[in-house]
Design a protein around this motif. Structure first.
Motif, PDB file in Angstrom:
ATOM      1  N   GLY A   1       1.038  -1.391   0.327  1.00  0.00           N
ATOM      2  CA  GLY A   1       0.042   0.310   0.051  1.00  0.00           C
ATOM      3  C   GLY A   1       0.704   1.468   0.254  1.00  0.00           C
ATOM      4  O   GLY A   1       1.837   1.082   0.097  1.00  0.00           O
ATOM      5  N   MET A   2       0.108   2.403   0.257  1.00  0.00           N
ATOM      6  CA  MET A   2       0.506   3.547   0.477  1.00  0.00           C
ATOM      7  C   MET A   2       1.835   3.661   1.355  1.00  0.00           C
ATOM      8  O   MET A   2       2.906   4.629   1.546  1.00  0.00           O
ATOM      9  CB  MET A   2       0.195   4.663   0.523  1.00  0.00           C
ATOM     10  CG  MET A   2      -1.111   4.903  -0.217  1.00  0.00           C
ATOM     11  SD  MET A   2      -0.113   5.670  -2.488  1.00  0.00           S
ATOM     12  CE  MET A   2      -1.151   7.367  -2.142  1.00  0.00           C
ATOM     13  N   ASP A   3       2.119   2.803   2.516  1.00  0.00           N
ATOM     14  CA  ASP A   3       3.149   3.080   3.526  1.00  0.00           C
ATOM     15  C   ASP A   3       4.228   2.021   2.834  1.00  0.00           C
ATOM     16  O   ASP A   3       5.069   1.933   3.991  1.00  0.00           O
ATOM     17  CB  ASP A   3       2.173   2.925   4.811  1.00  0.00           C
ATOM     18  CG  ASP A   3       1.871   1.058   5.070  1.00  0.00           C
ATOM     19  OD1 ASP A   3       1.573   0.832   3.673  1.00  0.00           O
ATOM     20  OD2 ASP A   3       1.759   0.762   5.698  1.00  0.00           O
ATOM     21  N   GLY A   4       4.180   1.581   1.555  1.00  0.00           N
ATOM     22  CA  GLY A   4       5.483   0.686   1.649  1.00  0.00           C
ATOM     23  C   GLY A   4       6.125   1.289   1.505  1.00  0.00           C
ATOM     24  O   GLY A   4       6.097   2.229   0.403  1.00  0.00           O
ATOM     25  N   CYS A   5       7.195   0.415   1.026  1.00  0.00           N
ATOM     26  CA  CYS A   5       8.783   1.438   0.442  1.00  0.00           C
ATOM     27  C   CYS A   5       8.302   1.302  -0.764  1.00  0.00           C
ATOM     28  O   CYS A   5       9.144   1.909  -1.150  1.00  0.00           O
ATOM     29  CB  CYS A   5       9.631   0.632   1.823  1.00  0.00           C
ATOM     30  SG  CYS A   5       9.926   0.251   3.002  1.00  0.00           S
ATOM     31  N   GLU A   6       8.325   0.565  -2.053  1.00  0.00           N
ATOM     32  CA  GLU A   6       8.303   0.719  -2.994  1.00  0.00           C
ATOM     33  C   GLU A   6       7.504   1.867  -3.507  1.00  0.00           C
ATOM     34  O   GLU A   6       7.702   2.853  -4.015  1.00  0.00           O
ATOM     35  CB  GLU A   6       7.186  -0.768  -3.940  1.00  0.00           C
ATOM     36  CG  GLU A   6       7.418  -1.103  -5.107  1.00  0.00           C
ATOM     37  CD  GLU A   6       9.045  -1.066  -5.434  1.00  0.00           C
ATOM     38  OE1 GLU A   6       9.622  -0.878  -5.918  1.00  0.00           O
ATOM     39  OE2 GLU A   6       9.736  -2.235  -4.320  1.00  0.00           O
ATOM     40  N   LEU A   7       6.007   1.954  -2.811  1.00  0.00           N
ATOM     41  CA  LEU A   7       5.721   3.184  -2.950  1.00  0.00           C
ATOM     42  C   LEU A   7       5.901   4.933  -2.829  1.00  0.00           C
ATOM     43  O   LEU A   7       6.661   5.757  -3.141  1.00  0.00           O
ATOM     44  CB  LEU A   7       3.927   3.336  -3.010  1.00  0.00           C
ATOM     45  CG  LEU A   7       3.468   2.817  -4.209  1.00  0.00           C
ATOM     46  CD1 LEU A   7       1.488   2.505  -4.452  1.00  0.00           C
ATOM     47  CD2 LEU A   7       2.628   3.203  -5.190  1.00  0.00           C
TER      48      LEU A   7
END
Ligand SMILES: *[C@@H]1O[C@H](CO)[C@@H](O)[C@H](O)[C@H]1NC(C)=O
Ligand SMILES: *[C@@H]1O[C@H](CO)[C@@H](O)[C@H](O)[C@H]1NC(C)=O
Length: 273
Positions: free
Chosen positions: A224-230
């Motif tokens: 999600g938005m809290d993931g490091c990727e995004l």
């Protein structure tokens, strides 16, 4: 009293400082909508709970489809009053000024009024009939029903969906807001609209008020938005070991307190580059 109530509500629910006030993007749209919705919600509920002198229980008409032998008239949330109050109180700051037709300020004003209304409608669309059983030993042979607002969380979720699909708008030659892309369906009164693009939240930019995401904690496993990727916008992340102190081995003592130990734990933390 009610003003205090409302401002508390605003503080708790509207810490959305990421979209700068100079930009009229979809985040601003959401902020206006949920503020207006919060006022409807708070005032309608306060009427019902007898906290205001100027209003009481809802006097909404009995819904036509309510079963005939059910009673209508428990003390309901006063949505009518809350709606009218929010329209006067929240829209007032927009209606104070008038701007030249076709100006950016006039577009902004139309946008804000539209989103305020969308917020109020979200509360009103989600309000529903609620009933309580009476009768011998819970037989429910008799029911009393009233108008009840949805949990505010649901209003927030509904507006979040509207935020995701908010329509980009522009002024037409007659000074009215119209969709930027004419092949899209025009937004309804329930939808959110915006006139600016959101700034790039990945990068720090003082003029848009964006803080950027460098140094933000992120979640390595979340998509999600809290993931490091995004959140790190593809720049990658650093991993740290951090020591955190937690309460642990809590025991209940008669009567009545809980005693805990403090445990330290080493956890992995991820921070955007
Ligand atoms: C900051 O944002 C403004 C407005 O969107 C843009 O014109 C400018 O190029 C940005 N500056 C940087 C350093 O990205
Ligand atoms: C990280 O994201 C995963 C998957 O969404 C979630 O289960 C987990 O609780 C999150 N961890 C933290 C520390 O928030």
């Amino acid at each position: 009293m009610v003003l205090l109530f409302i401002s508390l509500h605003l503080i708790v629910n509207f810490d959305l400082s990421s979209c700068p006030q100079v930009s009229w993007c979809r985040e601003t749209a959401f902020t206006y909508a949920i503020s207006a919705a919060g006022v409807v919600n708070t005032v309608s509920r306060a009427c019902r709970e007898g906290e205001l002198n100027s209003c009481g229980c809802s006097r909404a008409a009995r819904p036509k489809d309510l079963q005939r032998d059910w009673l209508w008239g428990g003390c309901g949330d006063n949505l009518n009053y809350g709606y009218r109050f929010s329209k006067e109180f929240v829209d007032a700051r927009e209606r104070e000024k008038s701007y030249p037709k076709g100006s950016y300020d006039s577009a902004r004003l139309q946008m804000n009024l539209h989103n305020n209304e969308a917020g109020r409608r979200a509360v009103s669309n989600l309000a529903d009939v609620s009933c309580k059983c009476h009768g011998v030993s819970g037989s429910c042979s008799l029911k009393t029903c009233w108008l009840q607002l949805a949990d505010f969380r649901k209003v927030g979720d509904a507006l979040k969906e509207k935020y995701d699909s908010a329509a980009a708008m522009k002024l037409n030659s007659r000074g009215k807001l119209v969709p930027m892309h004419s092949n899209f369906n025009p937004p309804t009164g329930n939808d959110l609209v915006h006139i600016d693009q959101s700034p790039d939240y990945c990068l720090k930019n003082q003029s848009t008020g964006s803080l950027g995401t460098v140094g933000r904690l992120c979640n390595k496993t979340s998509e999600g938005m809290d993931g490091c990727e995004l959140m790190c916008c593809g720049r990658g992340y650093d991993q740290y070991k951090a020591q955190i102190v937690e309460r642990c081995n809590c025991k209940f003592h008669w009567c009545c307190y809980v005693k805990c130990k403090r445990c330290t734990k080493i956890v992995d933390q991820f921070v955007c580059k």
